[in-house]
Design a protein around this motif. Structure first.
Motif, PDB file in Angstrom:
ATOM      1  N   UNK A  52      -8.454 -47.919 -17.147  1.00 47.47           N
ATOM      2  CA  UNK A  52      -7.311 -47.285 -16.511  1.00 47.47           C
ATOM      3  C   UNK A  52      -6.478 -46.379 -17.392  1.00 47.47           C
ATOM      4  N   UNK A  53      -6.819 -46.248 -18.663  1.00 48.01           N
ATOM      5  CA  UNK A  53      -6.070 -45.319 -19.523  1.00 48.01           C
ATOM      6  C   UNK A  53      -6.220 -43.896 -19.002  1.00 48.01           C
ATOM      7  N   UNK A  90      -4.508 -38.703 -17.501  1.00 48.00           N
ATOM      8  CA  UNK A  90      -4.016 -39.886 -18.190  1.00 48.00           C
ATOM      9  C   UNK A  90      -3.093 -40.684 -17.270  1.00 48.00           C
ATOM     10  N   UNK A  91      -3.124 -41.989 -17.443  1.00 45.99           N
ATOM     11  CA  UNK A  91      -2.221 -42.861 -16.692  1.00 45.99           C
ATOM     12  C   UNK A  91      -0.794 -42.718 -17.225  1.00 45.99           C
ATOM     13  N   UNK A 141      -1.836 -53.307 -17.391  1.00 49.87           N
ATOM     14  CA  UNK A 141      -0.851 -52.366 -17.916  1.00 49.87           C
ATOM     15  C   UNK A 141      -1.220 -50.919 -17.629  1.00 49.87           C
ATOM     16  N   UNK A 142      -2.486 -50.586 -17.819  1.00 48.86           N
ATOM     17  CA  UNK A 142      -2.891 -49.181 -17.737  1.00 48.86           C
ATOM     18  C   UNK A 142      -3.407 -48.772 -16.361  1.00 48.86           C
ATOM     19  N   UNK A 143      -4.064 -49.679 -15.664  1.00 48.36           N
ATOM     20  CA  UNK A 143      -4.726 -49.319 -14.415  1.00 48.36           C
ATOM     21  C   UNK A 143      -3.797 -49.564 -13.235  1.00 48.36           C
ATOM     22  N   UNK A 144      -3.276 -48.490 -12.676  1.00 48.97           N
ATOM     23  CA  UNK A 144      -2.396 -48.592 -11.507  1.00 48.97           C
ATOM     24  C   UNK A 144      -3.120 -48.155 -10.233  1.00 48.97           C
ATOM     25  N   UNK A 145      -4.423 -48.012 -10.321  1.00 54.36           N
ATOM     26  CA  UNK A 145      -5.211 -47.598  -9.154  1.00 54.36           C
ATOM     27  C   UNK A 145      -5.635 -48.796  -8.309  1.00 54.36           C
ATOM     28  N   UNK A 146      -5.343 -49.988  -8.801  1.00 58.03           N
ATOM     29  CA  UNK A 146      -5.521 -51.226  -8.046  1.00 58.03           C
ATOM     30  C   UNK A 146      -4.306 -52.091  -8.326  1.00 58.03           C
TER      31      UNK A 146
END
Length: 518
Positions: free
Chosen positions: A72-73, A305-306, A476-481
């Motif tokens: 998710x970065x 980038x996230x 922390x990094x992956x906000x797509x789920x």
């Protein structure tokens, strides 16, 4: 199984009719081997080049998504089942066929190169053994991608050349696959024929040198929790006095750091997949879509980038400005116009070396994709130093801290004062992982870093590696789920790996599906 065997065979003898010595100048021709093949050393080399070509061909569709999106970065603005943790046995990204194509290229060389040696009086033993070393490297690297993505998979060490080879091959365990990977790399080293350099720069950086073999072995040992081995192989590169050994580029300037990516093939590079708009092949120029995939505003752009990554980049800029007391973009190194610009991965987009706004010229889009560079090996060594004593050896801890600070100083950041030789393992590993996340953003490593750390075990039970280094970092990094979904999925260790395609299961009765996807 027949489906992926067919795919393999379609590219089995890629390039076989050419005597060209540069895989940048040719494309696979999808022809099968004949009885008249294996007559010359050029035919052996052509089959090796097919392996490099097939690896290069996997970069955009597989290597970047596999290595980035679950972490998710970097995320796909178009949506992707990997970053959403919605992968199914029908998802095209879950195919291992590209890696088995490379494996078969390597197997062909290992099984048949001796025929060319016996037929070609100009084919010397040293050249034969050197070709073997490259084939062992390619097979090991392809299986290493398979282990990290599927865990268990068929182990195939013979080429598919005739229908006599059974298509029904059972799954081997990750331990069996890792043993084969290590055996291949050890054999390549023991042959003593791996080149330290080739005649041209692109070959030295784009083919399997001794340094590339050492780098892969460092990575493999680290994954296998052989920390002494990882340190030893890292030192074989970092402490080498050989004039051809790759070196860490320590100059703390954005211009110097960015040269790793444009024009590429820097002294720091160990192994990178090659493109060149100056090399014209049968079908066109040797360009790629990496700049378009990573550039915001381009109609084809995919990756950004996230927010968590952007916060880290901006924080680094503020720290550098406070330390340097001036706003000179060349001081920002891996941040502004180095690692990123406006949420874009600038290392694939930026144009003329030394500029801060120019994009790569349209039609000349040929950034290489780096598999290993010296900074990577340094930070792998740092991780191994901490892990081999779980942070209880102060000398190892200090050596790891020294490496972290080398990376930071090259970035014009201050030394990390929050860690010391008496820091606990968790604190030290967090500092090392921070540098890996920032330094190798977009280079297809983040997911594998989280996953490697996630499967470590702490005998004392003080560190829950699964939660603290895999699950927490992905959340922390992956906000797509959603965080709840990520936590639920990654709590099941089978979900860390991809499913086997349904079509493979149907074709091979000996395959069994990953339990998470049943």
């Amino acid at each position: 199984m027949k489906k992926y065997i067919y795919i393999i065979m379609c590219g089995v003898m890629s390039l076989m009719m050419t005597s060209c010595n540069d895989y940048l100048e040719v494309y696979p021709e999808n022809v099968e081997p004949t009885d008249k093949y294996w007559q010359t050393k050029e035919e052996v080399e052509a089959t090796l080049f097919a392996g490099y070509y097939n690896l290069r061909d996997a970069v955009e569709t597989y290597l970047i998504p596999w290595g980035e999106l679950r972490a998710g970065c970097i995320y796909s603005r178009k949506g992707n089942v990997l970053q959403q943790f919605q992968i199914k046995p029908t998802s095209s990204v879950a195919t291992w066929a590209p890696m088995y194509k490379i494996i078969n290229n390597a197997n062909l060389v290992l099984a048949n190169a001796v025929k060319a040696f016996n037929n070609d009086d100009t084919y010397e033993q040293g050249a034969l053994n050197s070709h073997y070393c490259e084939a062992y490297f390619l097979r090991a690297l392809a299986y290493y991608y398979i282990v990290r993505n599927w865990k268990n998979a068929p182990l195939i060490t013979q080429p598919f050349e005739t229908d006599e080879f059974s298509y029904n091959v059972p799954l081997s365990t990750d331990k069996q696959l890792m043993a084969q990977i290590r055996e291949d790399l050890t054999t390549a080293i023991k042959l003593g024929a791996a080149k330290t350099s080739f005649d041209t720069t692109w070959e030295t950086k784009g083919r399997a040198t001794l340094w590339a073999i050492y780098a892969l072995m460092t990575d493999v040992c680290l994954w296998d929790s052989d920390f002494d081995g990882a340190i030893s192989y890292a030192n074989a590169i970092l402490n080498s006095k050989d004039k051809s050994a790759p070196k860490f580029l320590s100059t703390p300037s954005r211009t110097s750091w960015f040269a790793i990516f444009n024009p590429g093939n820097s002294n720091e590079s160990i192994f990178e997949l090659q493109w060149s708009y100056e090399k014209r092949s049968n079908d066109g120029y040797q360009t790629n879509s990496l700049p378009s995939l990573f550039q915001d505003g381009n109609e084809n752009y995919t990756y950004l980038y996230s927010n968590a990554m952007m916060e880290r980049f901006e924080s680094e800029i503020r720290d550098i400005q406070m330390e340097m007391l001036e706003e000179n973009p060349d001081l920002y190194v891996r941040t502004q116009y180095g690692g990123y610009y406006n949420k874009q991965c600038w290392k694939y987009i930026g144009g003329v070396q030394g500029t801060t706004t120019n994009r790569i010229t349209e039609g000349k889009e040929d950034p290489n994709f780096i598999i290993y560079r010296v900074a990577d090996v340094m930070l792998m060594k740092a991780e191994a130093l901490v892990m081999r004593s779980m942070g209880t050896n102060t000398e190892d801890n200090q050596a790891a801290i020294d490496i972290v600070n080398q990376i930071r100083i090259r970035t014009n950041l201050m030394e990390n004062t929050e860690i010391s030789e008496t820091s606990d393992a968790k604190t030290l590993l967090d500092a090392i992982l921070y540098e890996r996340i920032m330094e190798f953003a977009g280079e297809g490593k983040a997911w594998y870093d989280f996953l490697r750390l996630g499967h470590y075990q702490d005998p004392s039970g003080n560190i829950n590696f699964k939660k603290e280094f895999l699950i927490d970092n992905v959340m922390e990094f992956n906000t797509q789920a959603s965080s709840a979904w990520i936590n639920s999925v990654l709590s099941d260790e089978n979900a860390w790996y991809l499913p086997i395609l349904d079509s493979e299961i149907k074709a091979n009765e000996l395959l069994t599906q990953n339990p998470y996807y049943m």
